[in-house]
Design a protein around this motif. Sequence first.
Motif, PDB file in Angstrom:
ATOM      1  N   LEU A 293       0.844  -1.187   0.000  1.00 24.85           N
ATOM      2  CA  LEU A 293       0.000   0.000   0.000  1.00 24.85           C
ATOM      3  C   LEU A 293       0.880   1.237   0.000  1.00 24.85           C
ATOM      4  O   LEU A 293       1.919   1.275   0.661  1.00 24.85           O
ATOM      5  CB  LEU A 293      -0.920  -0.003   1.213  1.00 24.85           C
TER       6      LEU A 293
ATOM      7  N   LEU B 268      -0.028   5.339   3.014  1.00 21.85           N
ATOM      8  CA  LEU B 268      -1.235   5.154   3.814  1.00 21.85           C
ATOM      9  C   LEU B 268      -1.051   5.813   5.179  1.00 21.85           C
ATOM     10  O   LEU B 268      -0.063   5.566   5.860  1.00 21.85           O
ATOM     11  CB  LEU B 268      -1.503   3.658   3.988  1.00 21.85           C
TER      12      LEU B 268
ATOM     13  N   ARG C 147      -4.981   5.076   9.644  1.00 24.25           N
ATOM     14  CA  ARG C 147      -5.869   4.150   8.920  1.00 24.25           C
ATOM     15  C   ARG C 147      -5.799   2.743   9.488  1.00 24.25           C
ATOM     16  O   ARG C 147      -6.771   1.981   9.388  1.00 24.25           O
ATOM     17  CB  ARG C 147      -5.506   4.135   7.428  1.00 24.25           C
TER      18      ARG C 147
ATOM     19  N   THR D  36       3.368   0.569   2.966  1.00 27.57           N
ATOM     20  CA  THR D  36       2.858  -0.239   4.072  1.00 27.57           C
ATOM     21  C   THR D  36       2.620  -1.651   3.550  1.00 27.57           C
ATOM     22  O   THR D  36       1.937  -1.842   2.540  1.00 27.57           O
ATOM     23  CB  THR D  36       1.541   0.334   4.622  1.00 27.57           C
TER      24      THR D  36
ATOM     25  N   TYR E 200       2.517   9.390   7.770  1.00 28.72           N
ATOM     26  CA  TYR E 200       2.374   8.194   6.946  1.00 28.72           C
ATOM     27  C   TYR E 200       3.751   7.743   6.479  1.00 28.72           C
ATOM     28  O   TYR E 200       4.721   8.497   6.523  1.00 28.72           O
ATOM     29  CB  TYR E 200       1.471   8.459   5.733  1.00 28.72           C
TER      30      TYR E 200
END
Length: 232
Positions: free
Chosen positions: A64, A67, A71, A96, A92
């Motif tokens: 990801l 992110l 989240r 990820t 962030y």
Amino acid sequence: MIYAVFVLGLALGGGVVYWLRRSKTPDRKRIPKDWPLTVRALVNNREKQVWLWLTKVMFDHQILIKLPITRFTSPAQQADAAHWYHLLNGVYCTFTLCNMEGEVIGCIDVPGPKGLSLSNQTLKHNLLSQCGIHYTVVDPANLPHLIQIRTAFLGEQAARGNANGELESRFKNVSQHLYAIVDRKRNTKNQSVAQLDASMPNSSGYAESMLESSGWEQNSFVTPLDSRAAKL
């Protein structure tokens, strides 16, 4: 009589204030017909290099991009949720790593041309490690070995999987597949450019001049937290 005039004036003044506020509200909430936005690249050149490398090394996981930490984390006390969300919503990592069950196992940052501050790394390392999530910084100019990075995120299971050469075989297969995709896209792009040049002899120079005049750069995406007004 004076009292009545005073009350009437107060009521009229309140009505005017209410009307002014209500008349301004639609302007703030009105959806624009033409959005003042333009598209930009999600990753820069350095991040793209690490991204492609991760797709080969962590072939059995999802990657990801950028992110927010909020989240996949939640506060221990829900009463403090608004406070921690406001504080951490802009934090962030570049990438990820997530398994097929939707569980985050690790985060990776790619330093920009100016590097990544020690305070930035320390904050994310302490925060994520306390949540049981591994954090590391990967320099595209010095990529670690696939066994090293998989062991860091997956533990000894990665080393055991390499005992019979399974990892090298999977890594080779994924690498060949990715290279084939890149070559196919490159050939398609070259053919399209050749056809465009044949129909418009000056199209290449025109495209380059348009890119230069637009101010767009391949590495225009900021490094995480570089644009924050204040440090955490």
